[in-house]
Design a protein around this motif. Structure first.
Motif, mmCIF file in Angstrom:
data_model
loop_
_atom_site.group_PDB
_atom_site.id
_atom_site.type_symbol
_atom_site.label_atom_id
_atom_site.label_comp_id
_atom_site.label_asym_id
_atom_site.label_seq_id
_atom_site.Cartn_x
_atom_site.Cartn_y
_atom_site.Cartn_z
ATOM 1 N N GLY A 156 0.778 -1.206 -0.162
ATOM 2 C CA GLY A 156 -0.188 0.057 -0.072
ATOM 3 C C GLY A 156 0.885 1.065 -0.031
ATOM 4 N N HIS A 157 1.770 1.281 1.075
ATOM 5 C CA HIS A 157 2.943 2.179 0.934
ATOM 6 C C HIS A 157 3.838 2.152 -0.185
ATOM 7 C CE1 HIS A 157 5.805 5.095 2.121
ATOM 8 N NE2 HIS A 157 6.595 4.220 2.200
ATOM 9 N N THR A 158 4.212 0.958 -0.420
ATOM 10 C CA THR A 158 4.896 0.262 -1.344
ATOM 11 C C THR A 158 4.585 -1.171 -1.890
ATOM 12 O OG1 THR A 158 6.968 -0.764 -0.673
ATOM 13 C CG2 THR A 158 7.058 1.798 -0.884
ATOM 14 N N TYR A 197 -5.087 0.461 3.595
ATOM 15 C CA TYR A 197 -6.159 0.335 4.430
ATOM 16 C C TYR A 197 -6.188 -1.113 4.921
ATOM 17 C CZ TYR A 197 -10.682 0.146 6.773
ATOM 18 O OH TYR A 197 -11.552 0.244 7.616
ATOM 19 N N ARG A 198 -6.416 -2.030 3.787
ATOM 20 C CA ARG A 198 -6.467 -3.500 4.088
ATOM 21 C C ARG A 198 -5.164 -4.169 4.859
ATOM 22 N NH1 ARG A 198 -9.494 -4.731 -2.013
ATOM 23 N NH2 ARG A 198 -11.156 -3.385 -1.532
ATOM 24 N N GLY A 244 -12.642 2.094 14.148
ATOM 25 C CA GLY A 244 -13.483 1.626 13.120
ATOM 26 C C GLY A 244 -13.615 2.494 11.821
ATOM 27 N N ILE A 245 -12.816 3.438 11.689
ATOM 28 C CA ILE A 245 -12.851 4.332 10.411
ATOM 29 C C ILE A 245 -12.929 3.300 9.193
ATOM 30 C CG2 ILE A 245 -11.594 5.776 8.839
ATOM 31 C CD1 ILE A 245 -10.301 7.079 11.520
ATOM 32 N N SER A 246 -13.678 3.586 8.476
ATOM 33 C CA SER A 246 -14.171 2.680 6.988
ATOM 34 C C SER A 246 -12.871 2.825 6.137
ATOM 35 C CB SER A 246 -15.637 3.130 6.612
ATOM 36 O OG SER A 246 -15.550 4.240 5.859
ATOM 37 N N VAL A 251 -9.535 5.998 2.589
ATOM 38 C CA VAL A 251 -9.039 6.129 1.122
ATOM 39 C C VAL A 251 -9.254 7.616 0.654
ATOM 40 C CG1 VAL A 251 -9.422 5.870 -1.184
ATOM 41 C CG2 VAL A 251 -9.551 4.016 0.297
ATOM 42 N N LYS A 252 -10.440 8.245 1.197
ATOM 43 C CA LYS A 252 -10.789 9.681 0.792
ATOM 44 C C LYS A 252 -9.575 10.672 1.476
ATOM 45 C CE LYS A 252 -14.234 13.246 1.194
ATOM 46 N NZ LYS A 252 -15.885 13.510 1.398
#
Length: 298
Positions: A156-158, A197-198, A244-246, A251-252
Motif C-alpha cells: 500500500g505504501h509500496t 487500508y487492508r 473503526g474508520i471505514s 481512502v478519501k
C-alpha cells in the motif's frame, strides 16, 4: 493472503530490542536479539549521505556494529521492511563487517522494474531481486536464533512492504506510524490507499498486546520522538485508522492528504541505492560513482 494468528507460546517470546534513531531522516533502526542465544537481526539500517556534497558516511551504521560487537552478539539477518524513499540502507556495509543475510519482500522485483525505467538503468541492472540473499513471500517464516519470525505482506505504501512478527513484537515499516502520526503516504508508484487500508487491518488483527515498532516518527505537535506502541493502542487511538474508520473514509482522507505532501528530500538517491539492496550504482570507466536525477518524471 494468510491471516495472522499467534499462539500464546509465540506471544510469550519477548525479543530484546535496541532502537537507534537517525535524526536527519527521522528513521528508527533496530537490533532484534533472541533472549535465548546470541543471535540477532538488524532491521532498516541507515547509511548517511550529505546530498549536497555527494558524500557517503557510516556513523549510524557504525554505532549498530559497535553495539553488536560489544555485546558479543551474532548477526544473522539484515532486514529491509521495504524499499525506502527517505533514507539509504546500510545493509551491505554492516553485512561486510558482521555477516548475515540481506532480505526483503519478493515484490522488490516490481519496485526494480518501475524505478529501473524511471532512472533509465538499462539492461545491466538486474530486476529479479538477486541483489538480496532472500526474498520473502507472504506467510514465510525464518529464525533469529531460537525465535521464529513470520512475514506478512502489507503493501500500500509500496508494493514490497512486509511486516515481521517476532514473538510479541511486530516491525511494521512505514505501514503505520504512532497513533498520533496516523499512516504512511500511498502515492508513490505502486502505492495504493485502499491496499494500505487492508494491510493495516491485517496488522490490527494481531493480538492487542502485540508490540508494534515504527520505522519513522516525526514528533507530532512537538512531542518527544517515540517508536513503540501496541495493536490495542493503534485500534483505539490512531488518528487515521482507529475507532473503526471505514475503508472509503480512509481512502478519501489518505488521497487528499497525499496530494498535499512534498516529495521526500532524499527520494532520488534513496531509490537508486535501495533498489540495489543498499549498493551504490556501478562505477564508470574512470572509477567514479554517480547518481542520476530524472527531470519532471517523479
Amino acid at each position: 493472503m494468510h491471516e495472522p494468528s499467534l499462539s500464546p507460546s509465540h506471544l510469550a517470546v519477548k525479543p530484546e530490542i535496541v532502537a537507534f534513531f537517525d535524526e536527519p531522516t527521522n528513521t528508527i533502526s533496530y537490533i532484534v536479539k533472541d533472549p535465548a542465544s546470541n543471535a540477532c537481526a538488524v532491521i532498516d539500517s541507515v547509511m548517511d549521505i550529505d546530498y549536497a556534497a555527494g558524500r557517503i558516511t557510516f556513523g549510524g551504521a557504525d554505532r549498530i556494529i559497535a553495539h553488536i560487537r560489544d555485546k558479543g552478539w551474532e548477526l544473522e539477518w539484515l532486514i529491509e521492511t521495504h524499499v525506502h524513499a527517505d533514507h539509504l540502507s546500510a545493509g551491505p556495509y554492516i553485512q561486510k563487517e558482521l555477516g548475515g543475510k540481506l532480505a526483503i519482500g519478493e515484490n522488490i522485483t516490481v519496485v526494480q522494474e518501475t524505478f529501473g525505467k524511471i532512472f533509465n538503468e538499462g539492461t545491466g541492472f538486474q530486476r529479479d531481486g538477486s541483489q538480496f540473499d532472500r526474498l520473502f513471500n507472504d506467510g514465510d517464516s525464518y529464525r533469529i536464533g531460537t525465535m521464529g519470525v513470520r512475514v506478512l505482506h502489507t503493501p500500500g505504501h509500496t508494493p514490497a512492504c512486509m511486516t515481521h512478527v517476532v514473538g510479541d513484537a511486530a516491525f511494521v515499516g512505514d505501514t503505520l506510524f504512532m497513533p498520533d502520526g496516523g499512516s504512511a503516504r500511498a502515492d508513490f508508484p505502486g502505492g495504493d490507499a485502499r491496499t494500505l487500508y487492508r494491510s493495516i487491518q491485517r496488522i490490527l488483527s494481531l493480538p492487542g498486546e502485540t508490540r508494534l515498532f515504527m520505522c519513522h516518527d516525526y514528533g507530532p505537535n512537538g512531542r518527544d520522538i517515540q517508536w513503540e506502541t501496541t495493536v490495542a493502542e493503534e485500534r483505539e487511538h490512531n488518528i487515521h485508522i482507529g475507532k473503526g474508520i471505514s475503508e472509503d473514509e480512509f481512502v478519501k482522507m489518505r488521497e487528499a492528504r497525499d496530494a498535499m505532501l512534498a516529495v521526500p528530500r532524499l527520494i532520488i538517491p534513496s531509490l537508486q541505492v535501495n533498489m540495489r539492496a543498499g549498493q551504490l550504482p556501478p562505477a564508470d570507466e574512470s572509477g567514479g560513482t554517480f547518481l542520476k536525477v530524472p527531470v519532471n518524471i517523479l
